[in-house]
Enzyme design. Structure first.
Site, PDB file in Angstrom:
ATOM      1  N   GLY A 118       3.456  12.423   5.462  1.00 41.04           N
ATOM      2  CA  GLY A 118       3.040  11.249   6.239  1.00 41.04           C
ATOM      3  C   GLY A 118       1.609  11.457   6.695  1.00 41.04           C
ATOM      4  O   GLY A 118       0.650  11.041   6.022  1.00 41.04           O
ATOM      5  N   GLY A 147      10.813  -7.613  35.420  1.00 39.87           N
ATOM      6  CA  GLY A 147      12.000  -6.989  36.000  1.00 39.87           C
ATOM      7  C   GLY A 147      13.117  -6.912  34.964  1.00 39.87           C
ATOM      8  O   GLY A 147      12.860  -6.755  33.770  1.00 39.87           O
ATOM      9  N   PHE A 152       0.865  -1.180   0.000  1.00 38.06           N
ATOM     10  CA  PHE A 152       0.000   0.000   0.000  1.00 38.06           C
ATOM     11  C   PHE A 152       0.899   1.227   0.000  1.00 38.06           C
ATOM     12  O   PHE A 152       1.559   1.513   1.010  1.00 38.06           O
ATOM     13  CB  PHE A 152      -0.863  -0.064   1.267  1.00 38.06           C
ATOM     14  CG  PHE A 152      -1.920   0.989   1.416  1.00 38.06           C
ATOM     15  CD1 PHE A 152      -3.149   0.859   0.773  1.00 38.06           C
ATOM     16  CD2 PHE A 152      -1.706   2.099   2.227  1.00 38.06           C
ATOM     17  CE1 PHE A 152      -4.146   1.809   0.950  1.00 38.06           C
ATOM     18  CE2 PHE A 152      -2.704   3.048   2.414  1.00 38.06           C
ATOM     19  CZ  PHE A 152      -3.919   2.902   1.772  1.00 38.06           C
ATOM     20  N   ARG A 197       8.334 -16.737  39.281  1.00 35.52           N
ATOM     21  CA  ARG A 197       9.416 -15.953  39.888  1.00 35.52           C
ATOM     22  C   ARG A 197       9.121 -15.681  41.365  1.00 35.52           C
ATOM     23  O   ARG A 197       8.031 -15.220  41.704  1.00 35.52           O
ATOM     24  CB  ARG A 197       9.542 -14.623  39.124  1.00 35.52           C
ATOM     25  CG  ARG A 197      10.524 -13.637  39.707  1.00 35.52           C
ATOM     26  CD  ARG A 197      11.950 -14.071  39.460  1.00 35.52           C
ATOM     27  NE  ARG A 197      12.886 -13.033  39.853  1.00 35.52           N
ATOM     28  CZ  ARG A 197      14.197 -13.220  39.923  1.00 35.52           C
ATOM     29  NH1 ARG A 197      14.713 -14.413  39.615  1.00 35.52           N
ATOM     30  NH2 ARG A 197      14.991 -12.237  40.278  1.00 35.52           N
ATOM     31  N   THR A 253       2.382   6.783   1.893  1.00 33.19           N
ATOM     32  CA  THR A 253       3.316   7.698   2.574  1.00 33.19           C
ATOM     33  C   THR A 253       4.499   8.062   1.676  1.00 33.19           C
ATOM     34  O   THR A 253       5.049   7.215   0.964  1.00 33.19           O
ATOM     35  CB  THR A 253       3.836   7.029   3.863  1.00 33.19           C
ATOM     36  OG1 THR A 253       2.715   6.704   4.691  1.00 33.19           O
ATOM     37  CG2 THR A 253       4.779   7.944   4.615  1.00 33.19           C
ATOM     38  N   ILE A 266       7.105   1.493   3.209  1.00 29.91           N
ATOM     39  CA  ILE A 266       6.049   0.666   2.629  1.00 29.91           C
ATOM     40  C   ILE A 266       6.191  -0.800   3.089  1.00 29.91           C
ATOM     41  O   ILE A 266       7.134  -1.497   2.701  1.00 29.91           O
ATOM     42  CB  ILE A 266       6.052   0.767   1.088  1.00 29.91           C
ATOM     43  CG1 ILE A 266       5.981   2.244   0.660  1.00 29.91           C
ATOM     44  CG2 ILE A 266       4.912  -0.054   0.497  1.00 29.91           C
ATOM     45  CD1 ILE A 266       4.789   3.026   1.247  1.00 29.91           C
ATOM     46  N   THR A 303      -1.406   8.396  13.056  1.00 27.64           N
ATOM     47  CA  THR A 303      -0.867   8.444  14.421  1.00 27.64           C
ATOM     48  C   THR A 303      -2.013   8.639  15.427  1.00 27.64           C
ATOM     49  O   THR A 303      -3.147   8.963  15.046  1.00 27.64           O
ATOM     50  CB  THR A 303       0.110   9.623  14.576  1.00 27.64           C
ATOM     51  OG1 THR A 303      -0.627  10.847  14.407  1.00 27.64           O
ATOM     52  CG2 THR A 303       1.248   9.561  13.555  1.00 27.64           C
ATOM     53  N   SER A 304      -1.691   8.491  16.702  1.00 27.56           N
ATOM     54  CA  SER A 304      -2.718   8.712  17.739  1.00 27.56           C
ATOM     55  C   SER A 304      -3.263  10.136  17.657  1.00 27.56           C
ATOM     56  O   SER A 304      -4.471  10.362  17.857  1.00 27.56           O
ATOM     57  CB  SER A 304      -2.124   8.453  19.133  1.00 27.56           C
ATOM     58  OG  SER A 304      -1.898   7.073  19.315  1.00 27.56           O
ATOM     59  N   GLU A 323      -0.858   3.928   9.970  1.00 31.82           N
ATOM     60  CA  GLU A 323      -2.295   3.999   9.630  1.00 31.82           C
ATOM     61  C   GLU A 323      -2.960   5.159  10.388  1.00 31.82           C
ATOM     62  O   GLU A 323      -4.106   5.059  10.829  1.00 31.82           O
ATOM     63  CB  GLU A 323      -2.991   2.654   9.881  1.00 31.82           C
ATOM     64  CG  GLU A 323      -2.368   1.557   9.026  1.00 31.82           C
ATOM     65  CD  GLU A 323      -3.309   0.450   8.635  1.00 31.82           C
ATOM     66  OE1 GLU A 323      -4.534   0.640   8.693  1.00 31.82           O
ATOM     67  OE2 GLU A 323      -2.797  -0.616   8.228  1.00 31.82           O
TER      68      GLU A 323
HETATM   69  P1  FAD Z   1       4.541  12.986  10.591  1.00 27.84           P
HETATM   70  O1  FAD Z   1       3.287  13.111   9.828  1.00 27.84           O
HETATM   71  O2  FAD Z   1       5.691  13.835  10.198  1.00 27.84           O
HETATM   72  O3  FAD Z   1       4.190  13.242  12.132  1.00 27.84           O
HETATM   73  C1  FAD Z   1       5.207  13.530  13.109  1.00 27.84           C
HETATM   74  C2  FAD Z   1       4.491  13.868  14.419  1.00 27.84           C
HETATM   75  O4  FAD Z   1       3.672  15.028  14.238  1.00 27.84           O
HETATM   76  C3  FAD Z   1       3.552  12.757  14.888  1.00 27.84           C
HETATM   77  O5  FAD Z   1       3.576  12.687  16.292  1.00 27.84           O
HETATM   78  C4  FAD Z   1       2.186  13.238  14.433  1.00 27.84           C
HETATM   79  O6  FAD Z   1       1.113  12.726  15.215  1.00 27.84           O
HETATM   80  C5  FAD Z   1       2.336  14.747  14.615  1.00 27.84           C
HETATM   81  N1  FAD Z   1       1.411  15.478  13.741  1.00 27.84           N
HETATM   82  C6  FAD Z   1       1.420  15.573  12.379  1.00 27.84           C
HETATM   83  N2  FAD Z   1       0.386  16.325  11.963  1.00 27.84           N
HETATM   84  C7  FAD Z   1      -0.290  16.701  13.062  1.00 27.84           C
HETATM   85  C8  FAD Z   1      -1.451  17.481  13.298  1.00 27.84           C
HETATM   86  N3  FAD Z   1      -2.172  18.012  12.301  1.00 27.84           N
HETATM   87  N4  FAD Z   1      -1.855  17.679  14.587  1.00 27.84           N
HETATM   88  C9  FAD Z   1      -1.170  17.132  15.611  1.00 27.84           C
HETATM   89  N5  FAD Z   1      -0.063  16.379  15.464  1.00 27.84           N
HETATM   90  C10 FAD Z   1       0.366  16.169  14.211  1.00 27.84           C
HETATM   91  N6  FAD Z   1       2.763   4.058   4.982  1.00 27.84           N
HETATM   92  C11 FAD Z   1       2.194   3.546   3.845  1.00 27.84           C
HETATM   93  O7  FAD Z   1       1.727   4.297   2.988  1.00 27.84           O
HETATM   94  N7  FAD Z   1       2.152   2.201   3.642  1.00 27.84           N
HETATM   95  C12 FAD Z   1       2.654   1.309   4.531  1.00 27.84           C
HETATM   96  O8  FAD Z   1       2.580   0.096   4.305  1.00 27.84           O
HETATM   97  C13 FAD Z   1       3.262   1.816   5.722  1.00 27.84           C
HETATM   98  N8  FAD Z   1       3.856   0.963   6.612  1.00 27.84           N
HETATM   99  C14 FAD Z   1       4.586   1.482   7.653  1.00 27.84           C
HETATM  100  C15 FAD Z   1       5.354   0.633   8.443  1.00 27.84           C
HETATM  101  C16 FAD Z   1       6.172   1.146   9.434  1.00 27.84           C
HETATM  102  C17 FAD Z   1       7.026   0.225  10.241  1.00 27.84           C
HETATM  103  C18 FAD Z   1       6.186   2.554   9.675  1.00 27.84           C
HETATM  104  C19 FAD Z   1       7.064   3.157  10.752  1.00 27.84           C
HETATM  105  C20 FAD Z   1       5.418   3.389   8.916  1.00 27.84           C
HETATM  106  C21 FAD Z   1       4.626   2.880   7.889  1.00 27.84           C
HETATM  107  N9  FAD Z   1       3.909   3.723   7.045  1.00 27.84           N
HETATM  108  C22 FAD Z   1       3.303   3.226   5.902  1.00 27.84           C
HETATM  109  C23 FAD Z   1       3.951   5.171   7.231  1.00 27.84           C
HETATM  110  C24 FAD Z   1       3.073   5.662   8.378  1.00 27.84           C
HETATM  111  O9  FAD Z   1       1.723   5.558   8.026  1.00 27.84           O
HETATM  112  C25 FAD Z   1       3.528   7.088   8.697  1.00 27.84           C
HETATM  113  O10 FAD Z   1       4.786   6.987   9.350  1.00 27.84           O
HETATM  114  C26 FAD Z   1       2.522   7.819   9.557  1.00 27.84           C
HETATM  115  O11 FAD Z   1       1.375   8.131   8.807  1.00 27.84           O
HETATM  116  C27 FAD Z   1       3.077   9.123  10.140  1.00 27.84           C
HETATM  117  O12 FAD Z   1       3.696   9.909   9.158  1.00 27.84           O
HETATM  118  P2  FAD Z   1       5.176  10.469   9.417  1.00 27.84           P
HETATM  119  O13 FAD Z   1       6.025   9.335   9.862  1.00 27.84           O
HETATM  120  O14 FAD Z   1       5.589  11.219   8.211  1.00 27.84           O
HETATM  121  O15 FAD Z   1       5.022  11.438  10.643  1.00 27.84           O
END
Ligand code: FAD
Length: 383
Positions: free
Chosen positions: A131, A339, A123, A268, A126, A157, A365-366, A363
């Site tokens: 992101g 521990g 998929f 333990r 990103t 990806i 972030t929180s 998918e």
């Molecule tokens: P950023 O968007 O740069 O965010 C950085 C921080 O800023 C985060 O804490 C975020 O919550 C915060 N932030 C950003 N915008 C806001 C806002 N508007 N308000 C408040 N806080 C904000 N992507 C794919 O497309 N396909 C995949 O298969 C896939 N697999 C993945 C597998 C792994 C192991 C990892 C690590 C990532 C994968 N991803 C994939 C990407 C993933 O979905 C992104 O890393 C994620 O969406 C966050 O984007 P970013 O890392 O660029 O962080």
């Protein structure tokens, strides 16, 4: 909602438990250390029907409802989150999206291979510069006669180096933001597509995570999935269901943490008795147990809504938000029970914590889940 599983759901859960104990559990540590799940497992996942859940039988699917899908995903998450993620992406994000948005030819071409495990999907949303702000992605797909020419880079990806087909999101019109995005099904062996593995991940080390670079990659116009300019809707619909799958996987992580911590606390001894008899250790265990149940119930509610044809996207965000944070909490609490031994690779809880940590990131972030829930509550978008 009836929380009692029917005979079919009970059987599929048992099938998944047995599969995990037989085909996954003995190899988890080795795959983690080698940074590679054994690729032959994908075929086994297909043979047992786990790559075809909820997909129609005419496309090689094994049918079943979304609760059955959650039950299997939870078991896979209990066994190894790397494996769970391979399934969640190839089936959950790619095959199901083709089933939902594809035309007859696209379904015929891709679904039997994806559901059998002969093919793997990834998929591609990103990018290095986008992101959370995926609607502003910059990968371009320019129409040239009967083809599109694609240029751009995708990163992080999952299944990237394994995949046979990329569900790719690219900008194909000049419309602003997400309105210009379209979805494409790109064969991974297309000339001009280069894949670079990403190593050194904190967790999910067994997964083949990659950067995909598209340089003048040419696909026929019928590689377009859905309508031109509606690609962001395709992506969001995939992720709404995908978040349920992540949440179910997180329930599995939390359950594995609980099982390991309860077992260890009974064995333990400190201060002349098993640590399970110290009340503050029982507090750690009970906190994990409550997280398991609460995360599971939120996740099952999403499955129930989908199966009844009701709106589910906001409930999916709630489940993913809670379950991912709960999995991190549960794994950390379990590590506390272990521990100093919890900090050593030889014991299972360190890996659970490493694997859980990414669940609050991908998918959506929180923080992004909270914004989606907030928008639903107020009608006001913070994006
Ligand atoms: P950023 O968007 O740069 O965010 C950085 C921080 O800023 C985060 O804490 C975020 O919550 C915060 N932030 C950003 N915008 C806001 C806002 N508007 N308000 C408040 N806080 C904000 N992507 C794919 O497309 N396909 C995949 O298969 C896939 N697999 C993945 C597998 C792994 C192991 C990892 C690590 C990532 C994968 N991803 C994939 C990407 C993933 O979905 C992104 O890393 C994620 O969406 C966050 O984007 P970013 O890392 O660029 O962080």
């Amino acid at each position: 909602m009836n929380l009692e599983l029917d005979a079919e759901q009970t059987a599929v859960r048992q099938l998944a438990r047995d599969f995990v104990d037989r085909e996954i559990a003995p190899h988890v540590v080795a795959w983690d250390r080698a940074e590679a799940v054994d690729r032959s497992l994908v075929k086994k996942l297909g043979e047992v029907g786990f790559l075809g859940l909820t997909v129609a039988e005419e496309y090689g699917g094994s049918g079943g409802d979304h609760l059955a899908y959650c039950l299997v995903t939870e078991e896979l998450g209990r066994g190894d989150s790397s494996v769970r993620g391979i399934v969640s992406v190839s089936l959950g994000l790619v095959a199901k999206t083709i089933a939902g948005w594809g035309d007859a030819e696209q379904k015929r071409r891709w679904l039997p291979g994806l559901t059998s495990g002969d093919l793997v999907g990834c998929f591609g949303l990103t990018e290095p510069g986008t992101g959370s702000d995926a609607g502003n992605l910059t990968t371009r797909a320019v129409r040239d006669g009967d083809t599109y020419v694609i240029n751009g880079t995708k990163t992080f990806i999952t299944n990237g180096t394994w995949a046979d087909v990329v569900l790719l999101f690219a900008r194909s019109t000049d419309a602003p933001g997400h309105q210009g995005v379209s979805a494409f099904l790109v064969p991974a062996d297309a000339p001009g597509l280069a894949r670079r593995p990403i190593h050194g991940k904190l967790g999910l080390r067994g997964q083949a995570t990659a950067e995909l670079a598209f340089e003048d990659v040419r696909v026929p116009a019928d590689a377009l999935l859905g309508t031109e300019g509606k690609g962001f809707s395709v992506a969001m619909s995939a992720l709404a269901k995908g978040r349920m799958s992540v949440a179910a996987g997180c329930v599995g992580i939390a359950r594995a943490a609980l099982d390991a911590a309860v077992r260890y606390a009974g064995e333990r001894e400190q201060f002349g008795k098993p640590i399970a008899r110290h009340q503050l250790v029982q507090e750690l265990l009970s906190d994990i147990a409550v997280d398991v149940d609460a995360a599971r119930l939120l996740t099952w509610r999403v499955a129930d809504l989908i199966d009844r044809g009701e709106p589910f996207a906001v409930e999916s965000s709630k489940a993913k938000l809670f379950a991912s944070e709960a999995a991190v909490r549960a794994a950390s609490n379990a590590l506390q029970v272990f521990g100093g031994y919890g900090y050593i690779d030889e014991y299972p809880v360190g890996k659970l914590l490493r694997d859980a940590r990414v669940m609050t990131l991908y998918e959506g972030t929180s923080q992004i889940q909270k914004l989606l829930i907030g928008r639903a509550l107020t009608g006001v978008s913070a994006f």
